[in-house]
Write a protein that holds these residues in place. Sequence first.
Motif, PDB file in Angstrom:
ATOM      1  N   THR A 167      69.779  34.094  33.555  1.00 43.11           N
ATOM      2  CA  THR A 167      68.456  33.759  33.051  1.00 43.11           C
ATOM      3  C   THR A 167      68.545  32.439  32.292  1.00 43.11           C
ATOM      4  O   THR A 167      69.616  32.053  31.816  1.00 43.11           O
ATOM      5  N   SER A 168      67.416  31.761  32.155  1.00 41.35           N
ATOM      6  CA  SER A 168      67.462  30.470  31.474  1.00 41.35           C
ATOM      7  C   SER A 168      66.098  30.109  30.909  1.00 41.35           C
ATOM      8  O   SER A 168      65.062  30.438  31.485  1.00 41.35           O
ATOM      9  N   VAL A 169      66.132  29.437  29.767  1.00 44.08           N
ATOM     10  CA  VAL A 169      64.932  28.906  29.133  1.00 44.08           C
ATOM     11  C   VAL A 169      65.224  27.468  28.720  1.00 44.08           C
ATOM     12  O   VAL A 169      66.213  27.201  28.025  1.00 44.08           O
ATOM     13  N   TYR A 170      64.380  26.551  29.160  1.00 44.30           N
ATOM     14  CA  TYR A 170      64.502  25.136  28.800  1.00 44.30           C
ATOM     15  C   TYR A 170      63.529  24.865  27.662  1.00 44.30           C
ATOM     16  O   TYR A 170      62.316  24.983  27.819  1.00 44.30           O
ATOM     17  N   SER A 171      64.056  24.515  26.487  1.00 42.98           N
ATOM     18  CA  SER A 171      63.222  24.216  25.336  1.00 42.98           C
ATOM     19  C   SER A 171      63.123  22.714  25.131  1.00 42.98           C
ATOM     20  O   SER A 171      64.123  22.001  25.207  1.00 42.98           O
ATOM     21  N   MET A 172      61.915  22.236  24.854  1.00 38.03           N
ATOM     22  CA  MET A 172      61.734  20.821  24.567  1.00 38.03           C
ATOM     23  C   MET A 172      62.224  20.448  23.169  1.00 38.03           C
ATOM     24  O   MET A 172      62.272  19.267  22.841  1.00 38.03           O
ATOM     25  N   TYR A 173      62.580  21.445  22.350  1.00 35.37           N
ATOM     26  CA  TYR A 173      63.231  21.147  21.083  1.00 35.37           C
ATOM     27  C   TYR A 173      64.663  20.695  21.384  1.00 35.37           C
ATOM     28  O   TYR A 173      65.527  21.489  21.756  1.00 35.37           O
ATOM     29  N   ASP A 174      64.893  19.390  21.238  1.00 31.02           N
ATOM     30  CA  ASP A 174      66.201  18.784  21.506  1.00 31.02           C
ATOM     31  C   ASP A 174      66.734  19.132  22.893  1.00 31.02           C
ATOM     32  O   ASP A 174      67.926  19.064  23.147  1.00 31.02           O
ATOM     33  N   ARG A 175      65.820  19.521  23.807  1.00 30.41           N
ATOM     34  CA  ARG A 175      66.157  19.800  25.206  1.00 30.41           C
ATOM     35  C   ARG A 175      67.316  20.796  25.351  1.00 30.41           C
ATOM     36  O   ARG A 175      68.187  20.665  26.202  1.00 30.41           O
ATOM     37  N   MET A 176      67.299  21.799  24.489  1.00 31.67           N
ATOM     38  CA  MET A 176      68.298  22.858  24.568  1.00 31.67           C
ATOM     39  C   MET A 176      67.967  23.797  25.720  1.00 31.67           C
ATOM     40  O   MET A 176      66.818  24.222  25.878  1.00 31.67           O
ATOM     41  N   ILE A 177      68.967  24.116  26.531  1.00 32.95           N
ATOM     42  CA  ILE A 177      68.828  25.128  27.577  1.00 32.95           C
ATOM     43  C   ILE A 177      69.619  26.348  27.131  1.00 32.95           C
ATOM     44  O   ILE A 177      70.814  26.260  26.841  1.00 32.95           O
ATOM     45  N   THR A 178      68.937  27.493  27.068  1.00 33.89           N
ATOM     46  CA  THR A 178      69.558  28.756  26.668  1.00 33.89           C
ATOM     47  C   THR A 178      69.692  29.637  27.898  1.00 33.89           C
ATOM     48  O   THR A 178      68.716  29.868  28.617  1.00 33.89           O
ATOM     49  N   ILE A 179      70.893  30.135  28.123  1.00 35.27           N
ATOM     50  CA  ILE A 179      71.232  30.851  29.359  1.00 35.27           C
ATOM     51  C   ILE A 179      71.895  32.174  29.026  1.00 35.27           C
ATOM     52  O   ILE A 179      72.707  32.270  28.096  1.00 35.27           O
ATOM     53  N   GLY A 180      71.552  33.205  29.790  1.00 39.54           N
ATOM     54  CA  GLY A 180      72.270  34.472  29.762  1.00 39.54           C
ATOM     55  C   GLY A 180      72.861  34.738  31.127  1.00 39.54           C
ATOM     56  O   GLY A 180      72.149  34.670  32.136  1.00 39.54           O
ATOM     57  N   ALA A 181      74.160  35.008  31.183  1.00 41.95           N
ATOM     58  CA  ALA A 181      74.830  35.293  32.460  1.00 41.95           C
ATOM     59  C   ALA A 181      75.550  36.634  32.339  1.00 41.95           C
ATOM     60  O   ALA A 181      76.417  36.801  31.487  1.00 41.95           O
ATOM     61  N   MET A 182      75.166  37.575  33.205  1.00 42.23           N
ATOM     62  CA  MET A 182      75.747  38.923  33.186  1.00 42.23           C
ATOM     63  C   MET A 182      76.220  39.282  34.592  1.00 42.23           C
ATOM     64  O   MET A 182      75.564  40.015  35.320  1.00 42.23           O
ATOM     65  N   PRO A 183      77.383  38.756  35.001  1.00 44.62           N
ATOM     66  CA  PRO A 183      77.888  39.037  36.347  1.00 44.62           C
ATOM     67  C   PRO A 183      78.376  40.475  36.474  1.00 44.62           C
ATOM     68  O   PRO A 183      78.858  41.070  35.506  1.00 44.62           O
ATOM     69  N   LEU A 184      78.231  41.027  37.677  1.00 43.56           N
ATOM     70  CA  LEU A 184      78.746  42.368  37.953  1.00 43.56           C
ATOM     71  C   LEU A 184      79.929  42.244  38.911  1.00 43.56           C
ATOM     72  O   LEU A 184      80.963  41.720  38.541  1.00 43.56           O
ATOM     73  N   LYS A 185      79.772  42.666  40.165  1.00 42.77           N
ATOM     74  CA  LYS A 185      80.884  42.577  41.119  1.00 42.77           C
ATOM     75  C   LYS A 185      81.085  41.161  41.638  1.00 42.77           C
ATOM     76  O   LYS A 185      82.204  40.770  41.994  1.00 42.77           O
ATOM     77  N   GLU A 186      80.006  40.397  41.699  1.00 49.67           N
ATOM     78  CA  GLU A 186      80.082  39.040  42.222  1.00 49.67           C
ATOM     79  C   GLU A 186      79.983  38.020  41.089  1.00 49.67           C
ATOM     80  O   GLU A 186      79.271  38.226  40.103  1.00 49.67           O
TER      81      GLU A 186
END
Length: 278
Positions: free
Chosen positions: A37-56
């Motif tokens: 998942t990802s959210v691009y914020s215009m505050y200092d152009r921070m990108i916040t990401i969540g990565a939850m891999p399973l088998k792949e």
Amino acid sequence: MNQIRFSTNPNDFLNYTTEDIRQEFLIPEVMQPGQITSVYSMYDRMITIGAMPLKEAIKLPVYEDLTKADYFLERRELGIINTGGEGVVTVDGESFTLANKECLYVGKGKKDVTFASSDAGTPAEFFVNSCPAHHAYPTVKAGLADANEVNLGSKENCNERTIYQFIHEGGIQSCQLVMGFTALKTGSIWNTFPPHTHLRRMEIYYYFDLADDQLVMHFMGDPQETRHIAMHNKQAVISPEWSIHSGAGTSNYSFIWAMAGENKAFTDMDGQDVKAIR
């Protein structure tokens, strides 16, 4: 890119409803099984990401519609803290195993980043923040023993906590990213109190290690015009540079903080008088 969040005029913020505040600042579903998942914020152009891999394994996308880059880190850097089971981050063919609460910094210029779980039954949960970068710093892994540990607060004030600084002036070097996490002791509920602002930097909070039947009331806004967001486990919130960022939970918890902006001085804060908070 899952979402784009634009910056908000603090005067307009005064008229926001509860739902408006949640729509603009809350990131309610950071970790999704088998997804990124990802959210691009215009505050200092921070990108916040969540990565939850399973088998792949999951590869970090380019998001070329926003970055206009050939690869994600062409003009960016990122920091990762794992809040789940053991996982592996592979950076241009080099693998780094991250246990729970371990950190990895990846600098500008690295082309391929993938996330994997060592055991799909207890998947890794990588919380990632990325901001623009102008210089290539080396990839560095850090465990709890490598962090700068700062103990603050007291039992009497219900805010006894330990801050673990990973990416900061005296630790892992970066262009502008500052990142670590705070763990509250049993019986303590208040974080970042007394509150502060810092016009030089924006900030992201990610609350975790919170039981599903508990919550945190996250306070934000101008120090004399505060508002709140009710937050649950594994949710993140965007904090503008003009806003306080403080919280009180129904139990103890941990939270990752990540900042980007003018400088990397962790102590660069504009403290607020408790008696003046409204």
